[in-house]
Structures are given as C-alpha cells and as structure tokens.
Design a protein around this motif. Sequence first.
Motif, PDB file in Angstrom:
ATOM      1  N   PHE A   1       0.836  -1.201   0.000  1.00 44.16           N
ATOM      2  CA  PHE A   1       0.000   0.000   0.000  1.00 44.16           C
ATOM      3  C   PHE A   1       0.870   1.250   0.000  1.00 44.16           C
ATOM      4  O   PHE A   1       1.864   1.325   0.713  1.00 44.16           O
ATOM      5  N   ARG A   2       0.475   2.245  -0.774  1.00 48.63           N
ATOM      6  CA  ARG A   2       1.254   3.475  -0.809  1.00 48.63           C
ATOM      7  C   ARG A   2       0.882   4.404   0.332  1.00 48.63           C
ATOM      8  O   ARG A   2       1.693   5.214   0.763  1.00 48.63           O
ATOM      9  N   ASN A   3      -0.340   4.293   0.817  1.00 50.21           N
ATOM     10  CA  ASN A   3      -0.778   5.150   1.917  1.00 50.21           C
ATOM     11  C   ASN A   3      -0.426   4.473   3.248  1.00 50.21           C
ATOM     12  O   ASN A   3      -0.828   3.336   3.468  1.00 50.21           O
ATOM     13  N   PRO A   4       0.344   5.127   4.122  1.00 53.16           N
ATOM     14  CA  PRO A   4       0.727   4.477   5.384  1.00 53.16           C
ATOM     15  C   PRO A   4      -0.456   4.063   6.248  1.00 53.16           C
ATOM     16  O   PRO A   4      -0.364   3.096   6.996  1.00 53.16           O
TER      17      PRO A   4
END
Lengths: 198, 99
Positions: free
Chosen positions: A23-26
């Motif tokens: 996932f790119r969003n933490p």
Amino acid sequence: MVEVCFFLGAIGALGGAIAVVGFRNPFYSVLALIVHLFSLAGLFLLLHSEFVAAAQIVVYAGAVMVLYVFVTAYVGGAEESAWEPIPGQRLLAPLMGAALFVELSIAVLGSSLKALNGEGPEIPLGFGSPAAIGRLLMERFMVAFEAASMLLLLAAVGAVVLASRRDRDHPPAAEAERGERQDGILREPSEPSTRAAV
Amino acid sequence: MAAEWYLVLSALLFAVGAVGVLIRRSLIVILLCLELMLNAGNLALVAFSRMLGDQDGQVFALIVMVVAACEVVIGLGLIVALYRRRLPLDVDDLRELRG
C-alpha cells in the motif's frame, strides 16, 4: 480441519504482510498490519499457545496499533516520492528478499532437527495456558521478566522526553506558530516575557 | 501440521518484511515492516515450542513482544519529534550521518 485453519491463517498473515509493503498510503499499511496480527494470533492458537495469542491481540492489535493509528493520523499520510537513490532498487530488493527466503528455508529444512518431522509430542492439559506461562515467568524467568518491566519503563520515559514540546529550545518558532493560529496577528512584544516569567 | 509449514511461513514473512524495509521510504512503514520481521521470529519460536512440548519458547515470544513494543514507542516518539521540527519523514532525506 487443522490444515484448513492453518492455510486460512497463513493466507491472512501473508496477505496482510504483502499489503503492508504494497500500500502506498501508510494508513492502509497500518490497517493491513492489524489483519496480519489477527491471523498470526489464530496460528498461535493452532499451536496451543493461548496466552501468547491473547497477548498478541490485546497488546499488539490493541495498544500498539492504536499508537500507530494515532501517529499516522497526526503526521498525515504523505505519498512517497518516486525518486530512487540507487538505480533499480525496486527490482533488486525483491530479488534479495527471494534469496533470503530460499536461504532461510534451506537452512531450516536442511538441518536435521528432531522437532521437524511429525506432529510433535503429546502435550499435557493446560499447555500454554496463562497459569502455566505465569508460573514460568514468576519462577524460572524472573530476571528476564523484571528486565522487561524495566525496559518498558525506560521506553515510556524516553518516549515522553522525545515527543515533548520543547518551547525553550525554539522560542521564536513556537511563538510564530502561535501567532499564525490567531488569524495572523502576532502577539504584543511584552507577551513572551510574561510567559518566560511564568 | 508438521513444523516445516510453520517455519517456511515464518521465513516467508521475514523475507516480506525485509523487502519492505529495503524498498519503502516512509519511516512509519519501515517501522511496520520491522514489526513484520519480529512477528515472523515469534511464529518460529512458538512453533518450536509446540514441537518440542516445552513452554519456554512461548516465554521467549512474550519477551520479544515486550522489546517490539519498546521499539515502537521509541520509534513513534522519534517520528513525532521529527514532525514537530518540520523535518521530512523520508529516510532518503535524513542522511546527515552518512558521512
């Protein structure tokens, strides 16, 4: 039945782990780690370690993940830049991970450990129960238990010291920040001196 | 289930965590990947504990959890301190100690 449960837990744990990395969003990564931890707790239950599974859910999926969610929401999920300091890093890293996996598997499976084959010995009733683990912690592993409590205390104090707001070190920045919050109007010049006196 | 399955799964989870540490830049995600690696170690410890019929491995797993919690607390404290000083939360920008 045990096999089905194992593969369900393994798929959950592995999918959660890959989602954490992918996932790119933490924020989504944190949520994926919660799925991973719950699946791992299920695997611990399959291995007859009830207390470790309960601690995993209460301590990890409960307390630690709340901390992660709070800090991620506080800091804000910034997208990562696509800039690569090492050329081809995104290709080389999975190759190295695959090599690590193969090497670990060869090292574990190639060793002639007695515990590797079979279902393991018959275990007594109450194996891994809170009573048994508590007895071990209080008798045989007393020193490790006390050292762990001291380590937790030190970590708590250290986190408070690290994350505390130090106005004394950066008074101009702190004052400017407060001024911005009041519709851009800076305070009177006499205000900081009264604050310092207080 | 034989112990091989658990150990291979543990090795796989560890490798996934290591890849995450290598390719991600965000400090928070790197901490999450460290958690993955520690949990893979825990799974191996608990699997050996079951296969040997000895509960000591579960105590080791609990102590590993304590150390992981301390690491998380200190790491998140550092992240909050960096954010308050308006420093970037990207490991490639925090390279002053590289020499």
